[in-house]
Design a protein around this motif. Structure first.
Motif, PDB file in Angstrom:
ATOM      1  N   LEU A  17      -9.728   8.546   6.853  1.00 29.76           N
ATOM      2  CA  LEU A  17     -10.568   7.938   5.824  1.00 29.76           C
ATOM      3  C   LEU A  17      -9.782   6.957   4.968  1.00 29.76           C
ATOM      4  O   LEU A  17     -10.277   5.869   4.628  1.00 29.76           O
ATOM      5  CB  LEU A  17     -11.187   9.036   4.953  1.00 29.76           C
ATOM      6  N   SER A  18      -8.554   7.329   4.600  1.00 30.05           N
ATOM      7  CA  SER A  18      -7.727   6.430   3.772  1.00 30.05           C
ATOM      8  C   SER A  18      -7.330   5.190   4.560  1.00 30.05           C
ATOM      9  O   SER A  18      -7.301   4.074   4.024  1.00 30.05           O
ATOM     10  CB  SER A  18      -6.485   7.160   3.274  1.00 30.05           C
ATOM     11  N   ARG A  19      -7.053   5.381   5.868  1.00 30.24           N
ATOM     12  CA  ARG A  19      -6.698   4.223   6.705  1.00 30.24           C
ATOM     13  C   ARG A  19      -7.896   3.296   6.888  1.00 30.24           C
ATOM     14  O   ARG A  19      -7.750   2.078   6.940  1.00 30.24           O
ATOM     15  CB  ARG A  19      -6.158   4.701   8.062  1.00 30.24           C
ATOM     16  N   VAL A  65       0.838  -1.196   0.000  1.00 27.12           N
ATOM     17  CA  VAL A  65       0.000   0.000   0.000  1.00 27.12           C
ATOM     18  C   VAL A  65       0.874   1.247   0.000  1.00 27.12           C
ATOM     19  O   VAL A  65       1.858   1.321   0.753  1.00 27.12           O
ATOM     20  CB  VAL A  65      -0.938   0.021   1.223  1.00 27.12           C
ATOM     21  N   ILE A  66       0.521   2.200  -0.845  1.00 26.71           N
ATOM     22  CA  ILE A  66       1.148   3.520  -0.835  1.00 26.71           C
ATOM     23  C   ILE A  66       0.056   4.528  -0.490  1.00 26.71           C
ATOM     24  O   ILE A  66      -0.783   4.860  -1.333  1.00 26.71           O
ATOM     25  CB  ILE A  66       1.789   3.845  -2.198  1.00 26.71           C
ATOM     26  N   TYR A  79       2.085  -9.130  -4.814  1.00 22.94           N
ATOM     27  CA  TYR A  79       1.556  -9.350  -6.157  1.00 22.94           C
ATOM     28  C   TYR A  79       0.661  -8.199  -6.625  1.00 22.94           C
ATOM     29  O   TYR A  79       0.027  -8.308  -7.673  1.00 22.94           O
ATOM     30  CB  TYR A  79       0.779 -10.658  -6.204  1.00 22.94           C
ATOM     31  N   GLY A  80       0.635  -7.144  -5.836  1.00 20.42           N
ATOM     32  CA  GLY A  80      -0.162  -5.998  -6.234  1.00 20.42           C
ATOM     33  C   GLY A  80       0.194  -4.773  -5.411  1.00 20.42           C
ATOM     34  O   GLY A  80       0.786  -4.882  -4.329  1.00 20.42           O
ATOM     35  N   ILE A  81      -0.144  -3.594  -5.934  1.00 20.83           N
ATOM     36  CA  ILE A  81       0.102  -2.320  -5.243  1.00 20.83           C
ATOM     37  C   ILE A  81      -1.206  -1.538  -5.220  1.00 20.83           C
ATOM     38  O   ILE A  81      -1.866  -1.382  -6.249  1.00 20.83           O
ATOM     39  CB  ILE A  81       1.200  -1.502  -5.950  1.00 20.83           C
ATOM     40  N   LEU A  82      -1.565  -1.055  -4.045  1.00 18.82           N
ATOM     41  CA  LEU A  82      -2.741  -0.209  -3.867  1.00 18.82           C
ATOM     42  C   LEU A  82      -2.254   1.221  -3.640  1.00 18.82           C
ATOM     43  O   LEU A  82      -1.589   1.494  -2.631  1.00 18.82           O
ATOM     44  CB  LEU A  82      -3.561  -0.708  -2.678  1.00 18.82           C
ATOM     45  N   TYR A  83      -2.589   2.102  -4.576  1.00 15.46           N
ATOM     46  CA  TYR A  83      -2.079   3.478  -4.511  1.00 15.46           C
ATOM     47  C   TYR A  83      -3.226   4.442  -4.195  1.00 15.46           C
ATOM     48  O   TYR A  83      -4.198   4.548  -4.939  1.00 15.46           O
ATOM     49  CB  TYR A  83      -1.435   3.869  -5.846  1.00 15.46           C
ATOM     50  N   CYS A  88       4.430   1.168   1.831  1.00 14.42           N
ATOM     51  CA  CYS A  88       5.592   1.739   1.144  1.00 14.42           C
ATOM     52  C   CYS A  88       5.533   3.267   1.157  1.00 14.42           C
ATOM     53  O   CYS A  88       4.457   3.869   1.165  1.00 14.42           O
ATOM     54  CB  CYS A  88       5.662   1.239  -0.293  1.00 14.42           C
ATOM     55  N   ALA A  89       6.738   3.855   1.095  1.00 17.36           N
ATOM     56  CA  ALA A  89       6.830   5.317   1.100  1.00 17.36           C
ATOM     57  C   ALA A  89       6.532   5.899  -0.272  1.00 17.36           C
ATOM     58  O   ALA A  89       5.972   6.998  -0.385  1.00 17.36           O
ATOM     59  CB  ALA A  89       8.213   5.753   1.569  1.00 17.36           C
TER      60      ALA A  89
END
Length: 418
Positions: free
Chosen positions: A73-75, A65-66, A109-113, A93-94
């Protein structure tokens, strides 16, 4: 006299047929290569495939997660995604570069931005965007991440909508957030499992491919052991086309009647796969499929001149045949050329018919198109097999006559020289 002669001819024909059947069964069990394709592969491959996909679905896919927003709200959105059974938040991740490195190392296997304007856009009534980056080497990773993110987004949308409505009752909140109630039911595959979707198609394809490889290997062996590289040996029992084709096909049918019972009935039961077929319907459907596969393989074996050739020709056709069958890829999306081309292979009709019978409980009239197509293929390939084997008998006789002529010529030359 004529009746006795006809009766004697029929008796000789059946005697020759059963002799060829017996010889073919002996050849199968003596040849280790053919035995592997006829028995070991059908016994082992279904178990291997079923073991690989035994979990049915992919759970807890590791994701990075970035969170550039870093707000309550994002958390909350991240916690909702992590709470799903499909996704596990492995790392925070930063920046994107750190996430890419984790993706390259297959630690995730994935990134949530989540963008910086996430909470600000929602607070001001604007639509915001959450980006998803996924390792597409496995489509199930993408499916898990998209479903978890979509469900989290819907859940968060409902809460935001209720907060903005002010003082309302719970019933009003339910009606406003979900004016139409719906229930998601996956027909014939309630757990949305990959094994229940793919394994039945693979099982029916294994029967065709192992027959192609086994009969091709047997034909290559027969040619290599023959002095003139002929498929049919010179013997009194191998004189009639029908007795040769009937004897060989009977031997293969006896073997694959047992193999099919194991592959199509026992394996799904061992791994608790969907199996709601009516026994007599399944039996009636499998018989023409096995016959079509046998005669198709015998026709194709004419092109095999060496044992190794069948491996090079047939092994790599399994995946394309699975795709053009219309099971692993939607049949409506298959181009017309490939759709027509797929009708050559018994597996196309066999897969579609078997899946509908075994997984959907279809009756024989409901798969009439596939059932009739398999009988047509069985009849057509029976005649093509008779044609190619008749030609092989003629070639064998011609080579035998040439050999006899050469022997007589040599004998005559030897006499004249004396």
């Amino acid at each position: 006299m004529k009746k006795e002669s006809l009766k004697q001819t029929i008796q000789q024909g059946f005697a020759g047929l059963f002799h060829i059947c017996k010889q073919e069964l002996k050849a199968v069990f003596k040849d280790q290569g053919v035995l592997i394709f006829f028995l070991l592969v059908p016994l082992a491959y279904p178990l291997v495939y079923a073991f690989i996909y035994t979990n049915e679905v992919v759970r807890e896919v590791p994701v990075a997660v970035i969170d550039n927003s870093n707000t309550a709200l994002s958390r909350q959105f991240i916690r909702t995604v992590d709470a799903s059974a499909d996704v596990h938040i492995q790392s925070h991740c930063a920046d994107m570069e750190e996430g890419k490195n984790l993706l390259k190392e297959t630690r995730v296997y994935g990134i949530l931005y989540i963008p910086e304007s996430f909470s600000k856009d929602i607070s001001s009534g604007k639509q915001t965007t959450v980006s998803i980056y996924c390792d597409m080497s496995g489509m199930l990773y993408y499916k898990a991440l998209v479903l978890a993110s979509t469900n989290a987004s819907l859940t968060l949308n409902k809460k935001i909508q209720i907060q903005r409505m002010g003082n309302t009752t719970e019933r009003q909140d339910e009606i406003s957030t979900a004016p139409i109630e719906y229930e998601d039911i996956s027909l014939f595959n309630p757990q949305d499992g990959f094994a229940s979707f793919l394994i039945p198609a693979v099982l029916i394809l294994i029967i065709q491919q192992t027959l192609l490889l086994g009969i091709g290997l047997s034909a290559g062996t027969a040619r290599e052991n023959n002095r003139f590289k002929d498929l049919v040996p010179i013997s009194r029992q191998y004189q009639g086309t029908l007795r040769i084709v009937g004897g060989k096909s009977l031997a293969y049918f006896l073997i694959y009647a047992l193999v099919a019972a194991y592959v199509l009935c026992l394996v799904p039961q061992l791994f608790d796969l969907v199996q709601i077929a009516q026994p007599m319907t399944l039996l009636a459907f499998v018989v023409p499929y096995i016959l079509a596969c046998i005669f198709f393989a015998m026709t194709c074996s004419i092109f095999i001149h060496h044992r190794e050739s069948c491996l090079m020709i047939y092994v790599f056709t399994s995946v394309p045949l699975l795709f053009i069958s219309g099971i692993s890829w939607p049949g409506a999306a298959v181009p017309t050329f490939w759709k027509v081309f797929s009708w050559i292979f018994p597996s196309t009709f066999g897969i579609n018919g078997f899946v509908r019978i075994n997984n959907m409980g279809a009756t024989l009239p409901e798969v009439l198109v596939e059932y009739q197509a398999l009988w047509i293929q069985a009849i057509v390939y029976f005649f093509t097999t008779c044609i190619v084997y008749r030609r092989q008998i003629i070639l064998s006789r011609r080579h035998a006559m040439e050999r006899l002529r050469m022997f007589r010529l040599r004998k005559l030359v030897a006499k004249t020289s004396k």
